[in-house]
Design a protein around this motif. Structure first.
Motif, PDB file in Angstrom:
ATOM      1  N   TYR A  83       0.690  -1.229  -0.017  1.00 15.64           N
ATOM      2  CA  TYR A  83       0.005  -0.043  -0.101  1.00 15.64           C
ATOM      3  C   TYR A  83       0.935   1.159   0.127  1.00 15.64           C
ATOM      4  N   SER A  84       0.142   2.272  -0.643  1.00 19.15           N
ATOM      5  CA  SER A  84       1.066   3.614  -0.417  1.00 19.15           C
ATOM      6  C   SER A  84       0.914   4.020   1.016  1.00 19.15           C
ATOM      7  N   GLY A  85       1.669   4.962   1.307  1.00 19.94           N
ATOM      8  CA  GLY A  85       1.619   5.402   2.790  1.00 19.94           C
ATOM      9  C   GLY A  85       0.415   6.272   3.138  1.00 19.94           C
ATOM     10  N   SER A  86      -0.320   6.935   2.186  1.00 19.98           N
ATOM     11  CA  SER A  86      -1.246   7.706   2.367  1.00 19.98           C
ATOM     12  C   SER A  86      -2.682   6.829   2.399  1.00 19.98           C
ATOM     13  N   VAL A  87      -2.624   5.685   1.998  1.00 20.35           N
ATOM     14  CA  VAL A  87      -4.137   4.844   2.457  1.00 20.35           C
ATOM     15  C   VAL A  87      -3.647   3.674   3.303  1.00 20.35           C
ATOM     16  N   GLN A  88      -2.461   3.381   3.612  1.00 18.27           N
ATOM     17  CA  GLN A  88      -2.189   2.179   4.620  1.00 18.27           C
ATOM     18  C   GLN A  88      -2.971   2.315   5.748  1.00 18.27           C
ATOM     19  N   GLY A  89      -3.769   1.310   6.026  1.00 18.98           N
ATOM     20  CA  GLY A  89      -4.518   1.268   7.337  1.00 18.98           C
ATOM     21  C   GLY A  89      -5.938   1.768   7.113  1.00 18.98           C
ATOM     22  N   ARG A  90      -6.318   2.356   5.744  1.00 21.94           N
ATOM     23  CA  ARG A  90      -7.571   2.641   5.551  1.00 21.94           C
ATOM     24  C   ARG A  90      -8.207   1.826   4.541  1.00 21.94           C
TER      25      ARG A  90
END
Length: 131
Positions: free
Chosen positions: A59-66
């Motif tokens: 995942y890209s850092g901007s969406v990781q976890g979401r």
């Protein structure tokens, strides 16, 4: 050749959720590495989430976890579950695929979120998040 068709985009308020789908047909079994990208007008295409032939994800850092990428091989369908959406997630979302059968894990990790690695692309589905 792989044909990819995205669906599931729409308009939601910040904090909401959407699930995108990408139906693959044609020689989809020859392109087991797939990913989601997004693009805003006049901006470069950005890698969001990728999945390899063994189910490993990136995942890209901007969406990781979401965001969560997954696939249902029996349906030849790729999914992107998007939770906690933010206005900055607004973009056209594209599904992509490539034949990664000759690669190793290290190589996949390096290129999984790079648009240049992918040969087959869908037409995109619009996601709009309002504040």
């Amino acid at each position: 050749q792989v044909l990819l068709v995205e669906s599931g985009g729409g308009s939601v308020q910040a904090g909401g959720s959407l699930r995108l789908s990408c139906a693959a047909s044609g020689d989809s079994d020859k392109s087991p590495c797939m990913a989601w990208f997004r693009q805003e007008p006049d901006k470069a295409r950005e890698g969001v989430a990728a999945i390899d032939r063994d189910g490993s994800t990136k995942y890209s850092g901007s969406v990781q976890g979401r965001f969560t990428v997954s696939r249902d091989s029996s349906k030849n369908t790729l999914y992107l579950q998007m939770n906690g959406l933010k206005p900055e997630d607004t973009a056209m979302y594209y599904c992509a695929a490539w034949d990664c059968s000759w690669t190793n894990t290290e190589h996949w990790e390096r290129v999984a979120l790079r648009p240049a690695a992918y040969l087959s692309w869908g037409q995109g589905t619009q996601v709009t998040v309002s504040s």
